[in-house]
Write an enzyme that holds these catalytic residues in place. Sequence first.
Site, PDB file in Angstrom:
ATOM      1  N   GLN B  48       0.825  -1.218   0.000  1.00 18.14           N
ATOM      2  CA  GLN B  48       0.000   0.000   0.000  1.00 18.14           C
ATOM      3  C   GLN B  48       0.853   1.259   0.000  1.00 18.14           C
ATOM      4  O   GLN B  48       0.357   2.325  -0.339  1.00 18.14           O
ATOM      5  CB  GLN B  48      -0.956  -0.015   1.199  1.00 18.14           C
ATOM      6  CG  GLN B  48      -0.437   0.597   2.504  1.00 18.14           C
ATOM      7  CD  GLN B  48       0.537  -0.291   3.256  1.00 18.14           C
ATOM      8  OE1 GLN B  48       1.181  -1.165   2.692  1.00 18.14           O
ATOM      9  NE2 GLN B  48       0.672  -0.073   4.540  1.00 18.14           N
ATOM     10  N   GLY B  49       2.135   1.134   0.408  1.00 17.29           N
ATOM     11  CA  GLY B  49       3.025   2.280   0.275  1.00 17.29           C
ATOM     12  C   GLY B  49       3.399   2.998   1.559  1.00 17.29           C
ATOM     13  O   GLY B  49       3.869   4.133   1.513  1.00 17.29           O
ATOM     14  N   GLN B  90      -1.845   2.766   9.225  1.00 14.17           N
ATOM     15  CA  GLN B  90      -0.398   3.025   9.209  1.00 14.17           C
ATOM     16  C   GLN B  90      -0.035   4.469   8.868  1.00 14.17           C
ATOM     17  O   GLN B  90       0.854   5.034   9.499  1.00 14.17           O
ATOM     18  CB  GLN B  90       0.336   2.030   8.300  1.00 14.17           C
ATOM     19  CG  GLN B  90       0.413   0.583   8.846  1.00 14.17           C
ATOM     20  CD  GLN B  90       1.127   0.424  10.187  1.00 14.17           C
ATOM     21  OE1 GLN B  90       1.378   1.391  10.909  1.00 14.17           O
ATOM     22  NE2 GLN B  90       1.435  -0.811  10.539  1.00 14.17           N
ATOM     23  N   GLU B 290      -8.836   0.819   3.462  1.00 14.75           N
ATOM     24  CA  GLU B 290     -10.087   0.072   3.395  1.00 14.75           C
ATOM     25  C   GLU B 290     -11.233   0.882   2.779  1.00 14.75           C
ATOM     26  O   GLU B 290     -11.994   0.348   1.971  1.00 14.75           O
ATOM     27  CB  GLU B 290     -10.458  -0.437   4.783  1.00 14.75           C
ATOM     28  CG  GLU B 290      -9.471  -1.482   5.271  1.00 14.75           C
ATOM     29  CD  GLU B 290      -9.632  -1.763   6.746  1.00 14.75           C
ATOM     30  OE1 GLU B 290     -10.318  -2.715   7.095  1.00 14.75           O
ATOM     31  OE2 GLU B 290      -9.046  -1.003   7.553  1.00 14.75           O
TER      32      GLU B 290
END
Lengths: 422, 336
Positions: B48-49, B90, B290
């Site tokens: 996701q980075g 995150q 999400e």
Amino acid sequence: MTSVIGSRAVREDAWGKVFGQAKYPADVNLPGQIYGVVLRSPHPHARIRRLDVRKARELTGVAAVLTASDVPHNSHGVLFRDQPVLVSERIRMVGDPLVAVAAESPETAREAARLVEIEYELLPALFNPEEAMRPGAPALHPEVHGESNVLYHLPVVKGDLAKGWASADVVVEQDYSTQMVDHAFLQPEAVLAQVDERGHLVVQAATQYPHYDRGEIAHALGIKVSRVQVKTLSVGGSFGGREDISLQLVAALLAYRTLRPVKMENSREESFYSHCKRHPMTMHYKTGATREGKLVAMEARIVGDAGAYASWSPNILRKAAIHATGPYEIPNLRVDSYAVFTNNPWTGAMRGFGAAQPVLAYESQMELLAKKLKISPVEIRLRNMFRTGSTTATGQALTGSVGLEECLQKVAPFLWKEGDRE
Amino acid sequence: MKKRGTGLSCTWYGTGYGNGFPDVSSAFVEIHDDGTATVLTGAVDVGQGSSTVFAQIMAEELGLNPEDILVCSGDTDVTPDSGTTAATRQTYNTGNAVLKAVRQAKLRLQEFAARKFSCPSPEGIEFKEGMIGVRGDPSRSMPLSELVWEARLLHGERFISAASFTAQTTPVSLENGQGAPYWPYAFGCQAAEVEVDTETGTVRVLKIVAAHDLGRAVNLTQAEGQIAGGVAQGVGYALLEEVELTEGRIKNPAFAKYLIPTALDVPEIESMIVEEPEDTGPYGAKGLGEPAMLPTVAAIINAIDAAVGVRITALPATPEKILAALAEKERGGSGD
């Protein structure tokens, strides 16, 4: 104004991935490594009557054949440790791990697994959460979760429902259901475990939470946390499917017992059985609004199939209940959300985590109400949506960033209006 | 006959572990002789980075390029615990920990620079394009690399720090669900345009327009990537994917029979980033991971209804279900 923030900085892993140099767990190997496989249950609910591994152990090239009695602390789980590393007696789902084998080649390991002799006592199984939650249904986890298969129930109650229904000019009521799905990440589980020159257990894997994995490995093997290293390599997708610990435990156990590096790699079929699934949910919704299109009452009953083990189910059905209204203010409501054990594959985290399933229900209800009220889908949402200062179903005041209206204003022009249809 | 329609869906998503569970992330930072820096976190970049996001936060604070930052992630021998890469947490949680940590190390550097440049307060020291100096006084500035070298090697200064960040959450009551379980919330709306073939029951998603409020996009390309991935996953959830069980056995544990969207199934996607800054987030950021996949399903289901007048209430909306619903409608049953 800042400059690096909001930019299109190139991903720090871009070059390695573009040139195929990124290392995924399947890409790492050590000299002298052996190969691990797991023998899994073909039955959804059974007792192991007899387990004989002698023939498997005698096969040339086999380094270890381990069963439940070889696991010092035979349990793991993110909320409750209700899932065995290797089943000792009671099987609760197809795919439950029974025996771990390591051999000089993957072929030999698979052949040895086929030589394991098991006698099962088949038990009646529960596949339907509605049946499983009835009083008198056989309890699937009496030791950890008691005599009921209802693992979790959360009611969310707000306002005065009777008053709410009395003020509703239109009511829509409907059943909805969502299916079980898999994360379908492109990289099946793989792991390399070894005991290194320090005597430490080193596990290289693709996981969403290495510190959790470290704790589970230390617990299952009965060794100190400071003697376990979990190192994350490149991850080929996860979406929640790498939250519960998977092959890492078995590989660590095999490496610890054989003192040889152990490589494990799932086939796609094995992968389907070695991580959780998204909860199928059934959702009964009844929603009422005034003639002016203001939502005034809602009742919802949500049942999620937890499958055979708890994993994150209580948190997921809680999240479903909390998000059940959608991003709308409803002053009077009752939501009941249940997580129920069955003998289906266990369900757990997946992108959306319980807030994904109710979307089908609450956004369909909005559409049905708009039709009954003869107002546009955009209008009914504008009249009810959360803004800064709104209060949610759980009584939480949304004091900060609530950019929903701007989102709607941005997509609204793309919707066809009455008469746009050919 | 092929018929087209559009559909709308609005969603919300509480980020973080929630329900009062301690949601903590930690980060270690060290600034090196030449002004480059390392950040260590337990946060795994699952694609996701997040590692790039942390590099950008470090670079922003130190006036460097993201390439000057080493991000070391997810190795329990060296990195602190930063929680799960899950719950859309995150960028917000570990991003906040990184921000807190780098600002601590940075403050010591500012204090050293303030003494050197005869500036009365460390707040007057700024970092810009590889330089460090007094804000508004270009004559009092020097390359960051030279200043750190001098501070470290001639004066024995060390620019290291550790910090943790904890998200705000309270448990809900088990009697009535009342409480403030999540913070912050992310929001999103998507519109779908679909084409339904009334003879075969197949649905083609032609276009998805997606607007998501993520607080602040730290990396625009990655935010668009999250939306594209979320839409693709949503298309699969709406139309294709289902783990089929017989007595608890999976009938289709292979991609030949468990269908996920291919490039041909993914529609044209127009993504629009809405930035309603969140005071508690790093530079206003909330999260997107999400939320990006949430609205797609209902937008498609509502578009199918707009196109052919049938309401699918059980996912996935397979051709069989659509044909059955069309036949039912034909017989005069209620479409809705």
